[in-house]
Design an enzyme around this catalytic site. Structure first.
Site, PDB file in Angstrom:
ATOM      1  N   GLY A 100     -12.048  -2.738   6.508  1.00 47.84           N
ATOM      2  CA  GLY A 100     -10.617  -2.595   6.235  1.00 47.84           C
ATOM      3  C   GLY A 100      -9.913  -1.601   7.152  1.00 47.84           C
ATOM      4  N   GLY A 106       1.351   8.827  10.266  1.00 48.01           N
ATOM      5  CA  GLY A 106       1.226   8.796   8.801  1.00 48.01           C
ATOM      6  C   GLY A 106       1.581  10.102   8.124  1.00 48.01           C
ATOM      7  N   ALA A 127      12.171  -4.162  -4.607  1.00 47.31           N
ATOM      8  CA  ALA A 127      12.221  -5.572  -4.211  1.00 47.31           C
ATOM      9  C   ALA A 127      10.905  -5.931  -3.541  1.00 47.31           C
ATOM     10  CB  ALA A 127      13.369  -5.810  -3.244  1.00 47.31           C
ATOM     11  N   GLY A 159      -2.768   4.974   5.363  1.00 45.09           N
ATOM     12  CA  GLY A 159      -3.269   5.013   3.992  1.00 45.09           C
ATOM     13  C   GLY A 159      -2.128   5.221   3.016  1.00 45.09           C
ATOM     14  N   THR A 199       0.817  -1.212   0.000  1.00 47.36           N
ATOM     15  CA  THR A 199       0.000   0.000   0.000  1.00 47.36           C
ATOM     16  C   THR A 199       0.855   1.269   0.000  1.00 47.36           C
ATOM     17  OG1 THR A 199      -1.527  -1.267   1.345  1.00 47.36           O
ATOM     18  CG2 THR A 199      -1.926   1.082   1.223  1.00 47.36           C
ATOM     19  N   VAL A 200       1.794   1.366   0.939  1.00 49.27           N
ATOM     20  CA  VAL A 200       2.585   2.604   1.060  1.00 49.27           C
ATOM     21  C   VAL A 200       3.596   2.716  -0.093  1.00 49.27           C
ATOM     22  CG1 VAL A 200       4.160   3.914   2.538  1.00 49.27           C
ATOM     23  CG2 VAL A 200       2.292   2.611   3.560  1.00 49.27           C
ATOM     24  N   GLU A 251      -7.060  -4.745  11.030  1.00 46.37           N
ATOM     25  CA  GLU A 251      -6.457  -5.900  10.377  1.00 46.37           C
ATOM     26  C   GLU A 251      -7.107  -7.184  10.881  1.00 46.37           C
ATOM     27  OE1 GLU A 251      -2.474  -5.842   9.602  1.00 46.37           O
ATOM     28  OE2 GLU A 251      -2.233  -3.694   9.848  1.00 46.37           O
ATOM     29  N   LYS A 287       4.671   4.647  18.592  1.00 44.16           N
ATOM     30  CA  LYS A 287       4.720   6.032  18.097  1.00 44.16           C
ATOM     31  C   LYS A 287       4.989   7.001  19.251  1.00 44.16           C
ATOM     32  CE  LYS A 287       1.482   4.697  14.453  1.00 44.16           C
ATOM     33  NZ  LYS A 287       0.058   4.534  14.133  1.00 44.16           N
ATOM     34  N   ALA A 302      13.492  19.821  -4.287  1.00 44.98           N
ATOM     35  CA  ALA A 302      14.664  19.084  -3.790  1.00 44.98           C
ATOM     36  C   ALA A 302      15.966  19.579  -4.415  1.00 44.98           C
ATOM     37  CB  ALA A 302      14.495  17.592  -4.078  1.00 44.98           C
TER      38      ALA A 302
HETATM   39  N1  HSE Z   1      -2.464   0.581  12.179  1.00 42.68           N
HETATM   40  C1  HSE Z   1      -2.177   1.974  12.312  1.00 42.68           C
HETATM   41  C2  HSE Z   1      -3.435   2.720  12.700  1.00 42.68           C
HETATM   42  C3  HSE Z   1      -1.631   2.615  11.088  1.00 42.68           C
HETATM   43  O1  HSE Z   1      -4.509   2.143  12.832  1.00 42.68           O
HETATM   44  O2  HSE Z   1      -3.343   3.912  12.884  1.00 42.68           O
HETATM   45  C4  HSE Z   1      -0.190   2.389  10.899  1.00 42.68           C
HETATM   46  O3  HSE Z   1       0.535   2.735  12.036  1.00 42.68           O
END
Ligand code: HSE
Length: 444
Positions: A187, A134, A43, A302, A13-14, A190, A205, A33
Site C-alpha cells: 500500500g 504531508g 460531500a 497518511g 483517507t485524509v 498506488e 511539491k 483557534a
Molecule cells: N504519493 C505521495 C507520496 C503522497 O508518496 O509521498 C501524497 O503526495
C-alpha cells in the site's frame, strides 16, 4: 465566538483523518483557534462510506456543489485531488466567498496563479499546508518561520513512495521492478504509480516550495522532472561504496542567473542527516542566508499526518476569518503586488544551465588506455574529476570477463558541458553500453 463551519469535499483517507482528529482534539483546538471548528457538511460520491465516518454529526450529500451553495459554510476543504472537477469546485467555492483548504499539490502547481488571483480578488484565503510533505509544516516554516531570510536553496525528499522503494533497493539489493511490486502490495505505491515514480508528484511539491522561497509564480511547466525508474541496485551499491546514498530530491536553488527547479535521483553524502531518511518518510532541508541550514522531518502522507496539516490551516483561517486581507500571511509568502513575473529577474533556468556534480558509471573494455581517453575528454570539457572507482572485471562480468565498470565522481560543472562530454565519451569504441549519469549534491 460562533464556531467556523467547514464543508469537506471528499472523505477518503485524509478527510476521515481530518474529521477524527478534529473530534478528538476539539477542546485544545478551540482554545488555540479562539473559536470552534465544526465540519457540518460532507460531500462524497460514496455517501454510505461518508455516513459511516461522520454518523449524524454532519450532513452528508453526494453533490459537492450543495456544500458550496450553503451560505452557512465558511470554509471548503477540497480533498478530491487532480486537476479536473477539483479545479472547478475550488474556483466556485472562491467565487462563493468561501475560504479554501486543499491538499491538492497538482492543482496548485499547475493552476496556482489563477486560483490565488481569484482568491485575492475575492478576499478569501487558500491554504495548502497539506499539499507539501504531508504532516511536516514546511509551508509555515518557509512562509513565516524563515521570513527574515534570503532563502538560498531547498532540497527535499518529498515523495514517500519513491523513498520507500529506494530504501528497499539499497537495503535488500533488489531491483526497481521487484520493489515496486512489493510497495504496491504493502500500500505504499498506488496501482498506477506513474506520478510518484516518474517524479511528477515531487515536482508539484518542489514547484510550490520554489514559489514561496523566491517570490516567483508557480511554474510547474518549467520544472525538470526525472523519476527513479531507471535506477539500478548496482548504482545504489557503488554509490554506497563511495560514501553516498541515492535519493529522489526535489531541489530549488537561487543562482546569479535564475532559479533551478528540478527533481531527479541524486547522490548525497551518507553522513548528511537527510541521507538517513528511510522508508516512506519525508524530509526537507532549507538553507537561508541568516539561519544557515535547517532540516524538517516527518510523515509525508497518511490519514492523520495529512489531517494535522489540514487542521493547522483551518485554525489559521478560524483566527483570520473576517480580518483585513492585507494583514494576512500572503498565500505565496510575498505580497502579491511584489511577486516577480514569470521569467523576469529570476527565470527558471533550463537544465543545461544547472551547475552540479555527477556520478558516471561507464561500462568499458578492460584494456590499457581506456581511462586515459575518458579523462582526456572530460578535461577537454573543463570537467574536473573528484574520485574514480574501478571494479574488478570478474566482479562485474563474471570470471574471465573482459569488461568492467568505471565509476567517476566529478566536481561541479554546467550540465550543458557534461552533456557534450558524455556524447564524446559514448562514441569511444571501448565504451560498451549507454553511460549512466546521476547528479550529485553535497548539500552543505
Ligand atoms: N504519493 C505521495 C507520496 C503522497 O508518496 O509521498 C501524497 O503526495
Amino acid at each position: 465566538m460562533k464556531p467556523i463551519q467547514v464543508g469537506l469535499l471528499g472523505i477518503g483517507t485524509v478527510g476521515s483523518g481530518t474529521f477524527n482528529v478534529l473530534e478528538r482534539n476539539q477542546d485544545e483546538i478551540r482554545r488555540r483557534a479562539g473559536r470552534g471548528i465544526e465540519i457540518t457538511m460532507v460531500a462524497d460520491l460514496d455517501t454510505e462510506r461518508a455516513k459511516s465516518v461522520v454518523g449524524d454529526k454532519a450532513k452528508v450529500v453526494g453533490d459537492a456543489r450543495e456544500v458550496i451553495a450553503n451560505p452557512d459554510i465558511d470554509v471548503v476543504v477540497e480533498l478530491i485531488g487532480g486537476y479536473g472537477i477539483a479545479k472547478a469546485l475550488v474556483l466556485e467555492a472562491i467565487a462563493a466567498g468561501k475560504h479554501v483548504v486543499t491538499a491538492n499539490k497538482a492543482l496548485l502547481a499547475v493552476h496556482g496563479s489563477e486560483i490565488f488571483k481569484a482568491a485575492a480578488e475575492k478576499g478569501v484565503m487558500v491554504a495548502y499546508e497539506a499539499a507539501v510533505a504531508g504532516g511536516i509544516p514546511i509551508i509555515k516554516a518557509l512562509r513565516e518561520g524563515l521570513t527574515a531570510n534570503s532563502i538560498q536553496w531547498v532540497a527535499g525528499i518529498i515523495n514517500g513512495t519513491t523513498n520507500f522503494i529506494l530504501s528497499e533497493m539499497r537495503e535488500k539489493g533488489l531491483d526497481f521492478d521487484v520493489v515496486l511490486k512489493e510497495a504496491q502490495r504493502l500500500g505504499y505505491a498506488e496501482a498506477d504509480p506513474t506520478f510518484d515514480i516518474e517524479g511528477v508528484d515531487a515536482a508539484h511539491k518542489a514547484t510550490l516550495m520554489s514559489a514561496i522561497a523566491f517570490g516567483v509564480p508557480v511554474q510547474f511547466d518549467k520544472a525538470y522532472v526525472e523519476g527513479i525508474t531507471k535506477l539500478t541496485s548496482t548504482d545504489i551499491k557503488y554509490a554506497e561504496q563511495l560514501g553516498y546514498r541515492i535519493k529522489l530530491l526535489g531541489i530549488t536553488k537561487r543562482t546569479d542567473k535564475g532559479i533551478e527547479l528540478r527533481v531527479h535521483p541524486s547522490l548525497i553524502p551518507a553522513k548528511r542527516l537527510i541521507a538517513n531518511v528511510e522508508g516512506p518518510m519525508n524530509a526537507v532541508v532549507v538553507n537561508g542566508d541568516a539561519v544557515g541550514t535547517t532540516l524538517y522531518y516527518g510523515k509525508g502522507a497518511g490519514s492523520e499526518p495529512t489531517a494535522s496539516a489540514v487542521i493547522a490551516d483551518l485554525v489559521d483561517i478560524a483566527r483570520m476569518d473576517g480580518s483585513d486581507p492585507a494583514h494576512r500571511v500572503p498565500a505565496l509568502a510575498f505580497q502579491s503586488s511584489t511577486l516577480r513575473e514569470a521569467g523576469q529577474e529570476l527565470p527558471v533556468l533550463p537544465m543545461t544551465e544547472v551547475v552540479t556534480s555527477y556520478y558516471l558509471r561507464i561500462r568499458v573494455a578492460d584494456e590499457a588506455g581506456v581511462l586515459a581517453k575518458i579523462t582526456t575528454l572530460l578535461a577537454n570539457a573543463g570537467i574536473s574529476i573528484d574520485a574514480v572507482l574501478q571494479r574488478e572485471a570478474d566482479e562485474v562480468g563474471g570470471e574471465g570477463s573482459t569488461q568492467t565498470d568505471l565509476i567517476i565522481l566529478t566536481h561541479e560543472t554546467r550540465e550543458g558541458e557534461m552533456n557534450k562530454a558524455l556524447e564524446e565519451i559514448q562514441k569511444l569504441a571501448t565504451v560498451l553500453a549507454p553511460i549512466t549519469r546521476i547528479r550529485k549534491e553535497e548539500l552543505n
